[in-house]
Design a protein around this motif. Structure first.
Motif, PDB file in Angstrom:
ATOM      1  N   THR A  71       0.843  -1.206   0.000  1.00 54.74           N
ATOM      2  CA  THR A  71       0.000   0.000   0.000  1.00 54.74           C
ATOM      3  C   THR A  71       0.869   1.243   0.000  1.00 54.74           C
ATOM      4  OG1 THR A  71       0.008   0.199   2.411  1.00 54.74           O
ATOM      5  CG2 THR A  71      -1.704  -1.218   1.431  1.00 54.74           C
ATOM      6  N   GLY A  72       2.201   1.038   0.067  1.00 54.14           N
ATOM      7  CA  GLY A  72       3.100   2.185   0.176  1.00 54.14           C
ATOM      8  C   GLY A  72       3.507   2.475   1.615  1.00 54.14           C
ATOM      9  N   ASP A  73       2.822   1.848   2.578  1.00 60.10           N
ATOM     10  CA  ASP A  73       3.146   2.044   4.001  1.00 60.10           C
ATOM     11  C   ASP A  73       3.691   0.722   4.559  1.00 60.10           C
ATOM     12  OD1 ASP A  73       3.114   2.105   6.788  1.00 60.10           O
ATOM     13  OD2 ASP A  73       1.229   3.233   6.906  1.00 60.10           O
ATOM     14  N   ILE A  74       5.002   0.642   4.731  1.00 59.83           N
ATOM     15  CA  ILE A  74       5.617  -0.630   5.097  1.00 59.83           C
ATOM     16  C   ILE A  74       5.127  -1.135   6.452  1.00 59.83           C
ATOM     17  CG2 ILE A  74       7.713   0.467   6.052  1.00 59.83           C
ATOM     18  CD1 ILE A  74       7.502  -2.973   4.259  1.00 59.83           C
ATOM     19  N   ALA A  75       4.940  -0.244   7.422  1.00 58.25           N
ATOM     20  CA  ALA A  75       4.502  -0.694   8.745  1.00 58.25           C
ATOM     21  C   ALA A  75       3.116  -1.321   8.657  1.00 58.25           C
ATOM     22  CB  ALA A  75       4.519   0.467   9.738  1.00 58.25           C
ATOM     23  N   ALA A  76       2.207  -0.639   7.970  1.00 57.96           N
ATOM     24  CA  ALA A  76       0.838  -1.160   7.833  1.00 57.96           C
ATOM     25  C   ALA A  76       0.835  -2.487   7.074  1.00 57.96           C
ATOM     26  CB  ALA A  76      -0.042  -0.138   7.113  1.00 57.96           C
ATOM     27  N   THR A 101       9.692 -21.553   3.410  1.00 64.77           N
ATOM     28  CA  THR A 101      10.280 -20.334   3.985  1.00 64.77           C
ATOM     29  C   THR A 101      11.002 -19.464   2.946  1.00 64.77           C
ATOM     30  OG1 THR A 101      12.253 -21.549   4.748  1.00 64.77           O
ATOM     31  CG2 THR A 101      10.456 -21.267   6.319  1.00 64.77           C
ATOM     32  N   GLU A 102      11.752 -20.091   2.026  1.00 65.31           N
ATOM     33  CA  GLU A 102      12.512 -19.270   1.074  1.00 65.31           C
ATOM     34  C   GLU A 102      11.635 -18.439   0.138  1.00 65.31           C
ATOM     35  OE1 GLU A 102      15.653 -18.339   0.916  1.00 65.31           O
ATOM     36  OE2 GLU A 102      16.135 -19.475   2.713  1.00 65.31           O
ATOM     37  N   PRO A 103      10.614 -19.044  -0.491  1.00 67.20           N
ATOM     38  CA  PRO A 103       9.785 -18.206  -1.393  1.00 67.20           C
ATOM     39  C   PRO A 103       9.150 -17.032  -0.650  1.00 67.20           C
ATOM     40  CG  PRO A 103       9.246 -20.548  -1.648  1.00 67.20           C
ATOM     41  CD  PRO A 103      10.192 -20.456  -0.493  1.00 67.20           C
ATOM     42  N   ARG A 104       8.733 -17.267   0.598  1.00 67.95           N
ATOM     43  CA  ARG A 104       8.092 -16.183   1.361  1.00 67.95           C
ATOM     44  C   ARG A 104       9.117 -15.163   1.844  1.00 67.95           C
ATOM     45  NH1 ARG A 104       5.230 -20.606   1.246  1.00 67.95           N
ATOM     46  NH2 ARG A 104       2.978 -20.393   0.965  1.00 67.95           N
ATOM     47  N   THR A 105      10.313 -15.645   2.168  1.00 74.54           N
ATOM     48  CA  THR A 105      11.376 -14.707   2.541  1.00 74.54           C
ATOM     49  C   THR A 105      11.685 -13.786   1.370  1.00 74.54           C
ATOM     50  OG1 THR A 105      12.329 -16.245   4.137  1.00 74.54           O
ATOM     51  CG2 THR A 105      13.801 -14.548   3.274  1.00 74.54           C
ATOM     52  N   ARG A 106      11.737 -14.359   0.170  1.00 76.20           N
ATOM     53  CA  ARG A 106      12.051 -13.535  -1.011  1.00 76.20           C
ATOM     54  C   ARG A 106      10.957 -12.496  -1.271  1.00 76.20           C
ATOM     55  NH1 ARG A 106      14.442 -18.421  -2.917  1.00 76.20           N
ATOM     56  NH2 ARG A 106      12.523 -19.044  -3.968  1.00 76.20           N
ATOM     57  N   LEU A 107       9.683 -12.876  -1.083  1.00 77.35           N
ATOM     58  CA  LEU A 107       8.600 -11.899  -1.253  1.00 77.35           C
ATOM     59  C   LEU A 107       8.731 -10.772  -0.235  1.00 77.35           C
ATOM     60  CD1 LEU A 107       5.436 -14.152  -1.823  1.00 77.35           C
ATOM     61  CD2 LEU A 107       6.520 -12.619  -3.483  1.00 77.35           C
ATOM     62  N   CYS A 108       9.064 -11.151   1.007  1.00 74.85           N
ATOM     63  CA  CYS A 108       9.218 -10.139   2.049  1.00 74.85           C
ATOM     64  C   CYS A 108      10.400  -9.230   1.722  1.00 74.85           C
ATOM     65  CB  CYS A 108       9.406 -10.820   3.411  1.00 74.85           C
ATOM     66  SG  CYS A 108       9.463  -9.651   4.784  1.00 74.85           S
ATOM     67  N   GLU A 109      11.505  -9.826   1.283  1.00 74.16           N
ATOM     68  CA  GLU A 109      12.683  -9.024   0.939  1.00 74.16           C
ATOM     69  C   GLU A 109      12.375  -8.013  -0.166  1.00 74.16           C
ATOM     70  OE1 GLU A 109      15.872 -12.522   1.063  1.00 74.16           O
ATOM     71  OE2 GLU A 109      16.761 -10.525   0.864  1.00 74.16           O
ATOM     72  N   LYS A 110      11.574  -8.456  -1.134  1.00 75.25           N
ATOM     73  CA  LYS A 110      11.214  -7.575  -2.249  1.00 75.25           C
ATOM     74  C   LYS A 110      10.423  -6.366  -1.730  1.00 75.25           C
ATOM     75  CE  LYS A 110       8.707  -7.865  -6.530  1.00 75.25           C
ATOM     76  NZ  LYS A 110       7.535  -8.579  -7.056  1.00 75.25           N
ATOM     77  N   ARG A 111       9.479  -6.642  -0.825  1.00 74.91           N
ATOM     78  CA  ARG A 111       8.676  -5.550  -0.247  1.00 74.91           C
ATOM     79  C   ARG A 111       9.553  -4.612   0.591  1.00 74.91           C
ATOM     80  NH1 ARG A 111       6.971  -1.740   0.592  1.00 74.91           N
ATOM     81  NH2 ARG A 111       5.042  -0.975   1.526  1.00 74.91           N
ATOM     82  N   LEU A 112      10.495  -5.197   1.354  1.00 79.46           N
ATOM     83  CA  LEU A 112      11.377  -4.387   2.195  1.00 79.46           C
ATOM     84  C   LEU A 112      12.292  -3.526   1.316  1.00 79.46           C
ATOM     85  CD1 LEU A 112      12.322  -7.077   4.881  1.00 79.46           C
ATOM     86  CD2 LEU A 112      10.819  -5.098   5.222  1.00 79.46           C
ATOM     87  N   ALA A 113      12.747  -4.094   0.194  1.00 84.69           N
ATOM     88  CA  ALA A 113      13.613  -3.329  -0.709  1.00 84.69           C
ATOM     89  C   ALA A 113      12.864  -2.111  -1.249  1.00 84.69           C
ATOM     90  CB  ALA A 113      14.094  -4.225  -1.851  1.00 84.69           C
ATOM     91  N   ALA A 114      11.574  -2.283  -1.562  1.00 86.07           N
ATOM     92  CA  ALA A 114      10.769  -1.147  -2.024  1.00 86.07           C
ATOM     93  C   ALA A 114      10.669  -0.080  -0.931  1.00 86.07           C
ATOM     94  CB  ALA A 114       9.374  -1.623  -2.455  1.00 86.07           C
ATOM     95  N   ALA A 115      10.554  -0.538   0.325  1.00 86.10           N
ATOM     96  CA  ALA A 115      10.453   0.408   1.442  1.00 86.10           C
ATOM     97  C   ALA A 115      11.779   1.146   1.662  1.00 86.10           C
ATOM     98  CB  ALA A 115      10.030  -0.328   2.711  1.00 86.10           C
ATOM     99  N   ILE A 116      12.883   0.467   1.405  1.00 87.77           N
ATOM    100  CA  ILE A 116      14.189   1.131   1.501  1.00 87.77           C
ATOM    101  C   ILE A 116      14.273   2.223   0.434  1.00 87.77           C
ATOM    102  CG2 ILE A 116      16.682   0.825   1.145  1.00 87.77           C
ATOM    103  CD1 ILE A 116      16.303  -2.021   2.402  1.00 87.77           C
ATOM    104  N   THR A 117      13.888   1.862  -0.799  1.00 88.42           N
ATOM    105  CA  THR A 117      13.894   2.836  -1.900  1.00 88.42           C
ATOM    106  C   THR A 117      13.010   4.041  -1.568  1.00 88.42           C
ATOM    107  OG1 THR A 117      14.212   1.028  -3.469  1.00 88.42           O
ATOM    108  CG2 THR A 117      13.431   3.118  -4.376  1.00 88.42           C
ATOM    109  N   ALA A 118      11.887   3.758  -0.886  1.00 87.93           N
ATOM    110  CA  ALA A 118      10.966   4.844  -0.524  1.00 87.93           C
ATOM    111  C   ALA A 118      11.452   5.630   0.695  1.00 87.93           C
ATOM    112  CB  ALA A 118       9.582   4.253  -0.250  1.00 87.93           C
ATOM    113  N   GLY A 119      12.617   5.243   1.245  1.00 87.11           N
ATOM    114  CA  GLY A 119      13.153   5.979   2.393  1.00 87.11           C
ATOM    115  C   GLY A 119      12.478   5.638   3.710  1.00 87.11           C
TER     116      GLY A 119
END
Lengths: 193, 193
Positions: B78-83, B126-144
């Motif tokens: 949604t653009g809000d990593i915490a939510a 665990t690995e496929p879900r870890t990769r999905l989470c990492e992808k979302r976290l990477a977007a949040a890093i890019t978004a600052g």
């Protein structure tokens, strides 16, 4: 005159031989593959003796862990919470990489299908150590090194869970070189804001 | 003229019955106590059919988990990593509190004594879900929204390990009401400093 044998001392020798045999065999073969018979044979005691002292392989394993680990993981208090946690987590990591880690993983596995083993695991291993950690964290809060609004129990979970996750899921290697960095990431969120 | 039965469709019906029977029986009785025979009987398929499709109870359990969980735990953005993390961890917590949690704990237990099961658990769950989470976290890093100097893999471990710890050690209850607070403590250390 030869003194009569001291039954307590003989028991202590058998007890130690049994605990040592448990760690050695489980470390070699894995928990699930080791039988009470094999432990008895290696320790040079009878199966009956083992069953008289321990109700199950899990009970034996829990005592073996506590006997082996002993005071080693009591919490240091140098006044520097970050340094003390690094030292303590390194010690835990080192232990879990060795045969004690294999014994521990076996009991955790057993606990998934048997709530009584889960309760014994908490009572004899995780809860006493969690309380020691909480006590150390409370001192760090008093010293102004950690924020006061996070329960020390939750802090303890945050600090240790990743190590257990890596152990049980076999994902990233347990490596003491990672400890300071990993702790620092978690502590970043636990320092006074 | 009656059309010939479609063997693919018949297989899919048996497959689904077998996976459903696995989750229902393991949820009721616990993983260790459920046999392939019992699953076959409940699903109305032969033991041979099950062994033709799955090499072990663990393989069956892993497919049952993935089949049940399906797209449900794809990462929201949604653009809000915490939510997004709260929503996602709540979903995982809810699943782990139900029969799927019992199936999952059983496979984790099996994995402690069998490295091949550990590898299958990582590869399929665990690995496929870890990769999905990492992808979302990477977007949040890019978004600052998150700091860039912590590997997304380590972030993922920090965010999820406490939930697995509570599940496997049976310490604190898994409660979705705790999720926002718990995540906030961890995220405090992962935001740009």
């Amino acid at each position: 005159m030869t003194p009569a044998p001291n039954p307590e001392r003989r028991n202590e020798r058998s007890r130690r031989a049994t605990l040592d045999a448990t760690i050695a065999l489980v470390g070699d073969r894995g928990y699930a593959k080791v039988t009470i018979e094999a432990i008895a044979a290696r320790a040079g005691v009878s199966k009956q003796t083992i069953y008289r002292w321990w109700s199950s392989k899990a009970a034996l394993a829990l005592e073996a862990i506590n006997d082996f680990v002993g005071e080693a993981i009591d919490f240091p208090d140098t006044g520097d919470i970050a340094a003390d946690l690094v030292q303590q987590l390194n010690e835990v990591t080192r232990l879990l990489k060795g045969p004690i880690g294999t014994v521990f993983r076996g009991v955790v596995a057993d606990a998934q299908g048997d709530p009584a083993i889960g309760a014994a695991l908490r009572e004899s291993i995780t809860e006493p150590r969690t309380r020691l950690c909480e006590k150390r964290l409370a001192a760090a809060i008093t010293a102004g090194q950690l924020r006061a609004d996070v329960p020390t129990r939750v802090m303890t979970e945050m600090l240790y869970s990743v190590v257990y996750y890596r152990l049980l899921f076999g994902t990233d290697a347990l490596d003491v070189r990672d400890t300071p960095q990993l702790l620092e990431y978690t502590l970043s969120g636990l320092r006074p804001q």
